[in-house]
Scaffold this motif. Structure first.
Motif, short mmCIF file in Angstrom:
data_model
loop_
_atom_site.label_atom_id
_atom_site.label_comp_id
_atom_site.label_asym_id
_atom_site.label_seq_id
_atom_site.Cartn_x
_atom_site.Cartn_y
_atom_site.Cartn_z
N VAL A 51 47.58 5.81 -8.58
CA VAL A 51 47.30 7.13 -8.01
C VAL A 51 45.88 7.58 -8.33
CG1 VAL A 51 47.94 9.57 -8.07
CG2 VAL A 51 49.72 7.82 -7.99
N SER A 52 45.43 7.37 -9.56
CA SER A 52 44.08 7.78 -9.94
C SER A 52 43.03 6.94 -9.22
CB SER A 52 43.89 7.69 -11.45
OG SER A 52 43.99 6.34 -11.90
N MET A 53 43.31 5.67 -9.01
CA MET A 53 42.38 4.81 -8.29
C MET A 53 42.22 5.30 -6.85
SD MET A 53 42.42 0.67 -7.88
CE MET A 53 44.01 0.68 -7.04
N LEU A 54 43.33 5.70 -6.22
CA LEU A 54 43.27 6.22 -4.86
C LEU A 54 42.48 7.52 -4.82
CD1 LEU A 54 44.11 6.15 -1.90
CD2 LEU A 54 46.27 7.22 -2.55
N SER A 55 42.71 8.40 -5.81
CA SER A 55 41.99 9.67 -5.87
C SER A 55 40.49 9.45 -6.06
CB SER A 55 42.55 10.52 -7.01
OG SER A 55 41.81 11.71 -7.16
N ASP A 56 40.13 8.54 -6.97
CA ASP A 56 38.71 8.26 -7.22
C ASP A 56 38.05 7.66 -5.99
OD1 ASP A 56 38.93 9.24 -9.76
OD2 ASP A 56 39.07 7.29 -10.74
N TYR A 57 38.79 6.80 -5.27
CA TYR A 57 38.24 6.19 -4.06
C TYR A 57 37.94 7.26 -3.01
CZ TYR A 57 38.18 3.84 0.45
OH TYR A 57 37.84 3.44 1.71
N LYS A 58 38.87 8.19 -2.83
CA LYS A 58 38.67 9.24 -1.83
C LYS A 58 37.47 10.11 -2.17
CE LYS A 58 43.31 9.73 0.10
NZ LYS A 58 42.84 9.77 1.50
N GLU A 59 37.31 10.42 -3.46
CA GLU A 59 36.16 11.22 -3.87
C GLU A 59 34.86 10.45 -3.65
OE1 GLU A 59 35.92 14.41 -4.81
OE2 GLU A 59 38.04 14.51 -4.25
N ALA A 60 34.88 9.15 -3.89
CA ALA A 60 33.69 8.33 -3.67
C ALA A 60 33.32 8.28 -2.19
CB ALA A 60 33.92 6.92 -4.21
N VAL A 61 34.34 8.20 -1.33
CA VAL A 61 34.09 8.20 0.12
C VAL A 61 33.45 9.52 0.54
CG1 VAL A 61 35.20 8.22 2.39
CG2 VAL A 61 35.88 6.53 0.68
N LYS A 62 33.97 10.64 0.02
CA LYS A 62 33.39 11.95 0.35
C LYS A 62 31.92 12.00 -0.07
CE LYS A 62 37.63 14.67 -0.11
NZ LYS A 62 38.30 15.75 -0.90
N PHE A 63 31.65 11.48 -1.25
CA PHE A 63 30.29 11.50 -1.77
C PHE A 63 29.36 10.67 -0.89
CE2 PHE A 63 26.85 10.07 -4.56
CZ PHE A 63 26.46 11.27 -5.13
N CYS A 64 29.84 9.51 -0.45
CA CYS A 64 29.01 8.63 0.38
C CYS A 64 28.74 9.22 1.76
CB CYS A 64 29.69 7.27 0.53
SG CYS A 64 29.75 6.30 -1.00
N MET A 65 29.60 10.13 2.21
CA MET A 65 29.43 10.74 3.52
C MET A 65 28.46 11.92 3.50
SD MET A 65 33.37 10.65 4.91
CE MET A 65 32.95 11.49 6.45
N LEU A 66 28.06 12.36 2.30
CA LEU A 66 27.11 13.46 2.20
C LEU A 66 25.72 13.01 2.62
CD1 LEU A 66 28.18 14.92 -1.26
CD2 LEU A 66 28.76 15.82 1.00
N GLY A 67 24.91 13.96 3.05
CA GLY A 67 23.53 13.66 3.41
C GLY A 67 22.70 13.42 2.17
N PRO A 68 21.49 12.86 2.33
CA PRO A 68 20.63 12.55 1.18
C PRO A 68 20.37 13.75 0.29
CG PRO A 68 19.79 11.54 3.18
CD PRO A 68 20.91 12.44 3.60
N SER A 69 20.15 14.94 0.90
CA SER A 69 19.85 16.12 0.09
C SER A 69 21.05 16.55 -0.74
CB SER A 69 19.40 17.28 0.99
OG SER A 69 20.44 17.61 1.92
#
Length: 233
Positions: free
Chosen positions: A96-114
């Motif tokens: 469960v924690s691995m899935l949660s961390d993955y989702k947060e990482a995906v959100k972070f990668c979708m952010l713009g450079p700024s």
């Protein structure tokens, strides 16, 4: 997969047996309280179960199916090749924690450079910031943790690094690292501290005062000290 199961030695080894029948695997699936279908009730291959969840479940149900199955297989490899036996709750929490961390990482990668610019910020005057990190070792070596405490000027006032007596799961390592930082702050008689950790799941457990599962006693130890504690990621 030919021959008898290396884990239990009771049945021919197969993907179905390994994921749904062998040893304490059923205890892991039973922790999925909101599962929309019965898992392991009859012989079914993994693809059939996936299609079943697509029909009656949600996208998150499919994500949980995949990540829990991976965690069970990973735990099987740990037992067979490294003689490490994890409890059902440990396997479930890891998935469960691995899935949660993955989702947060995906959100972070979708952010713009700024939006992705991250820099360390000094704490307020008379407040100390604790940064923690841990690492999983391989080749039979112990896991390790590291802590550094800085003051409002950004200067380091204390630090520690330590090799743990064994190989732990990542969530356990991160929790133990935060606890080590709190203990170090306590030894220095620091009463107002901020803890920064890169583990979202551990931060959430601490903020929620979640004492359940195998990490509960560690979280209880973190929150048990009479200091002003602010935890962030």
């Amino acid at each position: 997969m030919d021959g008898m199961c290396l884990m239990c030695g009771l049945e021919d080894k197969s993907i179905y047996h390994a994921l749904f029948k062998c040893g304490g695997v059923k205890e892991i699936w039973d922790l999925w309280k909101e599962c929309p279908t019965v898992i392991g009730a009859k012989n079914m291959d993994f693809s059939y179960l996936a299609f079943k969840l697509l029909d009656v479940g949600t996208p998150r149900d499919m994500e949980l199916l995949v990540v829990i199955a991976w965690a069970i297989w990973h735990n099987r490899n740990l037992r067979v090749f490294e003689a490490i036996n994890q409890r059902a709750e440990q396997v479930w929490n890891h998935a469960v924690s691995m899935l949660s961390d993955y989702k947060e990482a995906v959100k972070f990668c979708m952010l713009g450079p700024s939006d992705c610019e991250v820099s360390w910020k000094k704490p307020q005057v008379e407040v100390f910031k604790i940064n923690t990190d841990g690492a999983i070792a391989n080749e039979g070596r112990g896991s390790s943790i590291g802590v550094v405490i800085r003051d409002s000027r950004g200067e380091a006032v204390a630090a520690l690094c330590r090799v743990l007596p064994g190989c732990f799961l990542m969530d356990e390592i991160e929790a133990l690292t935060v606890k080590a930082g709190i203990l170090l702050a306590r030894e220095l008689d620091l009463h107002q501290v901020i803890v920064e950790s890169d583990s979202l799941s551990i931060v959430q457990r601490i903020l929620a005062k979640d004492f359940s599962g195998g990490l509960g006693h560690i979280v209880h130890g973190i929150l048990g000290w009479p200091i002003s504690l602010n935890v962030m990621i």
